[in-house]
Design an enzyme around this catalytic site. Structure first.
Site, PDB file in Angstrom:
ATOM      1  N   GLY A   1     -61.799  48.414 -22.056  1.00  0.00           N
ATOM      2  CA  GLY A   1     -62.368  47.387 -23.023  1.00  0.00           C
ATOM      3  C   GLY A   1     -63.618  47.671 -23.807  1.00  0.00           C
ATOM      4  O   GLY A   1     -64.114  48.863 -23.819  1.00  0.00           O
ATOM      5  N   CYS A   2     -64.150  47.138 -24.958  1.00  0.00           N
ATOM      6  CA  CYS A   2     -64.926  47.523 -25.739  1.00  0.00           C
ATOM      7  C   CYS A   2     -66.437  47.641 -25.089  1.00  0.00           C
ATOM      8  O   CYS A   2     -66.872  48.666 -25.313  1.00  0.00           O
ATOM      9  CB  CYS A   2     -64.970  46.513 -27.089  1.00  0.00           C
ATOM     10  SG  CYS A   2     -65.055  44.766 -26.455  1.00  0.00           S
TER      11      CYS A   2
END
Lengths: 354, 354, 354, 354
Positions: D155-156
């Site tokens: 995930g970012c």
């Protein structure tokens, strides 16, 4: 890409502390045939370029240097990303040393010196060099550019207006009323440069829209000079630039009067054919509505052609990234031609969207 | 401000979940002569308005209600901040009950029903009510509005184009070429409403600029109907709307051809005199360049008049806040007139800058 | 609103060419108890204020004047919307003439003169006046403000941090670890003022996010001085400000460690009770997530209280408009108290959304 | 760049109508070792990709296809740029056919299936494949990635938090209080994807700032799972994400408590050494303040390390482009490793500034 075995082009940049400078560096630092030799700034002598522009960390190791230290005469080509007036003061000496010059300012854009001096408020330093320089709009002057010693890189607005009109002006018969060309143009704020000014502060320019330069803008005579020459007759141009709250991007809406005898013209096909082989001009399909983000950070200029309600007006929409096709990318396109490289070398980046 | 002793106007709002709805609430909640009676939303029945629009916390205590519960017949006036087609379905019954209607959608803008049905893709539900309704552009129809039972509140673009042309069209002699009016218009994104759509997402609309509706926009016939009527002859209009990455604001650039016999007109004075007594139209001094932020969140529309290089083209620049003078503020301006209040009551807010 | 029959307060503004100046004018020009007497700018002497700030056209007729011409001694109150150091040079003389002073800069914020001199790099011109001045955070010092001759209007960040912590610090028993308060704060760009600087140009600050002042920010000692005083003991504060690409708005995220013995506290109720009667502090319902636009152009500050996963950390979110509650609105709130007016007079504007 | 003679990697993309999809295409279309084989969208079957994403005109000739037509089994690798749940339904069959899988959604990020099912509200379709998959954070798992059949692309937010903490967690001795890690994170709006939703409309998200997911965000368990594993003990994490009015970019501010016994640590050197050889992690010089634009459209993540006033708190600032290093660029970085290419192949773009 060009063959890796070709000797690298030694490039100098004069005045790289503005937006066209950093954009040149972004593109040239990944150009396969370029070696960045020097970048000058009297004020920032000794400062690593990447300290001013952190996007260049790891990509550009140069420090700013004074022109004296920079040994620009050892370059193959020097880009001037400077205020108006700097390039013309140095061009003669550089070309005498075999260095080619690409000026991103206005010193070599206007052949009409009276116009230059009226709009830029300074005498021209080298009319003879100007006379032998080439206006670096590749799609117009592709033949002359390879042999040019000095290139006047076009202004951002002129690039959109001229390329938006070129198929019409170079058509076999008159198509539009040349006495009434309206160019309603819109630019992102980076076009104003990296100068500390109140008018382009975020809190002034954001979430707002305004016109400027309605009474007169320096790009007006540049556009007119080119259009007159292409058309072979004087044109009448209304040019109204506006400021858009976006960083990059330029959008020009051309409102044109179709001549009665040209109402049956297939303008879409005219444009498509005219630009069929151009690597950086994209005529979009009928009905398309370009947006500036579709060319963000790329050298592509997109055009769409409309005829609202099939009537007597032709509406041509043109978009480009003002810092790339409108400035630094176009300058590199010129450089590629001048050094015999494929025109698109180092300019293949896809636009960044979103 | 109006005397506090006057009876309060009971106001209903149908469909208050969009931007014109919340803007009506922002303004009406501070209007000294208004009592907010009800706001309807079938979908949001029971939800406090301030939960959807937190700027209204402490200012508006109402909850959304279904139309059935809202008892709109007890209102003095009902604003329709709804999609096209809703107001015309309810107007007849409301006015029969003595309730006046102000529609912010298009149901009562076009007297030409064929045009309405072509552009809005629905039959008109009450042509007779339409025939007796008034187009609520106060600066044009100030006399008829007080007696109107139904007001069609003008579209945002038409407000700028018509008011930008009105002094020319109502002048004693012809001044411009009516067959070639160019309106190059630019709008903030809130004009697209509060609908979940990809095209107006932040990541799509931010940091970009684009045209839309070039082949045809619903405001085109509305503008033309009014201009034809004012001019007493058919006009030719090229209307190109664009989308600006800003929330509020509308900027219209009018490109006009001055008639040869009118080249000596003092257009600045013409505009100043025409609008000298208007509370919400501000003709700026010669040379001014309006920006949309100068009217942000206010009901003022500003105009500046230019004649580039003293030539044959007249360039008129018009700015407004599309949600205020272009929608909810103008609607309240109409309401004030309908109820005998000073026109500016509740609309005195100074624009928010920066 | 206050009775119209009360004598109007004659107001002067020193240095009105910045954002707090124009915001004072926006609000004061509609304040029912105020007469704008003069606004000074040495540099802009003679310029109509509305020419610099076109949103004021029709609302403010004053021209900028030199201080000499402005006759500030005839005012009842003078606001200083100036750089740091100006107010303290003039305050003594003004109060001697019976004029009250509200300084929007930092001259009267820090009682600790050593701290002032360290952070603002200038000696304090009137320590005695400072000693008798009041820190104009109404929710903290409502009792002392009416009698004050000089008000130090709080900084924007301190307003959010102090009001976000006040219910905790004034609770009957210790609730959080005072040695480890984290304030992660985010401000719109207008907080940097209307100065021509590269760092806050649109093309630099837009579409980007950054921290600044991590090693030390002038608001740090101001916050700590107030917190120490309220808590009656030294606090440990980590304060990291960030720059958000928006014009107005401030968002402060407080990360706090709940003391083990306070884990059963009902923080929501604590905050609601503490601020129950405050006109300009809105404690939002449980689970709310404030956004800065919900207070745009209004004097309201909103707080929401969170305890992620019911754990040991308390997260308090605070939003305000940095130019209103964080500056000019708060200054007028002080003025209202000083002149016996209802605190909300002239500050009832509903926030502008969208 | 890799040798042009190597066979091209045949790449498929499932679900390319979102922002990670178009970003994969922007980067892969210029990747010297990739042949784009197919891109699927059930809804957009037959539509040229470049019609949806006009930046790809001239760069990507593919049309969207249904999965049935796309013959993904002929690919060497398939990227899933889909909603959560899609990749796990197809991964088993693909890897059985020798196709490698890189999932940009969450299906292969969490090894703790209970956590996955709690946060993503669906049962996991292939726990055995999950067990053999690798978490594709190259800087953490460079050894395992080349042999992986399935990659869960991080995930970012987790990318920024984990890389911002890694040098501390992998240090020889404990340095920070692992029970109280605060990650105050800020993301551009593109992180919300290309879904039609009111909350991320331009008029909602522009010129405003807000927090979200304070009570719980899906990236919280992902971060914690990795931190627990790296630290070898449970960590306490407070994670507060915020929404910034910018398109791309992520900025994470880590507030950490230095252990008393670690107060003499040279954190700058620790970070510099840890990341000395990483091509995409840039530890900035002491005192630097990163901005998100310095990494816009590039795969670089920049870190700066601060210790305000030399005290007990360590503040680590991390920036990345959420769509590149936080998504599509990182996915390609994984692909390069999986296919034995130099890690930076096709990812050398310089960030776009301004």
């Amino acid at each position: 890409m060009a063959a890796a075995s070709a000797p690298l082009i030694r490039v100098g940049i004069v005045g790289g502390t503005g937006y066209t400078g950093v954009e040149l560096l972004r593109l040239l630092s990944r150009h396969p045939n370029v070696k960045l030799h020097a970048i000058t700034s009297r004020k920032e002598d000794g400062l690593p370029v990447a300290e001013m522009f952190p996007n260049l960390r790891g990509a550009v190791d140069l420090c700013f240097q004074t022109p004296e230290k920079a040994a620009l005469d050892q370059c193959d080509v020097v880009f001037f990303a400077t205020p108006h007036g700097v390039a013309m003061a140095q061009a003669r000496e550089l070309i005498a040393q075999g260095v080619r010059v690409i000026d991103l300012a206005a010193d070599f854009r206007l052949q009409d010196i009276a116009q230059f001096e009226q709009w830029y408020k300074m005498p021209h330093a080298c009319p003879d060099v100007l006379a032998s320089s080439v206006y670096g709009l590749v799609e117009l002057n592709r033949e002359q550019i390879p042999g040019a010693k000095v290139i006047g890189n076009p202004g951002c607005y002129p690039t959109t207006v001229i390329l938006g009109l070129l198929p019409l002006l170079q058509a076999k018969k008159p198509l539009i009323d040349l006495s009434d060309i309206v160019a309603d143009a819109k630019s992102g704020v980076s076009g104003a440069g990296r100068k500390a000014e109140v008018g382009t502060l975020f809190s002034e320019a954001s979430d707002s829209f305004r016109a400027y330069g309605v009474s007169g803008h320096r790009h007006h005579p540049e556009i007119v000079e080119q259009l007159d020459r292409i058309a072979g007759q004087p044109v009448g141009l209304t040019f109204v630039p506006h400021l858009v709250p976006m960083i990059r991007g330029m959008f020009t809406t051309l409102h044109l009067r179709i001549l009665p005898e040209a109402l049956d013209t297939d303008f879409q096909t005219l444009y498509e054919r005219h630009y069929a082989t151009e690597p950086f001009v994209d005529v979009m399909p009928p009905g398309s509505l370009p947006d500036t983000r579709s060319v963000r950070a790329s050298n592509t200029l997109r055009i769409s052609v409309h005829r609202p309600q099939g009537g007597r007006k032709l509406v041509v929409l043109v978009v480009q990234d003002n810092l790339v096709k409108g400035a630094s990318g176009q300058a590199i396109q010129n450089m590629n031609l001048m050094f015999g490289l494929p025109e698109a070398t180092g300019l293949e980046q896809v636009a960044v969207l979103p």
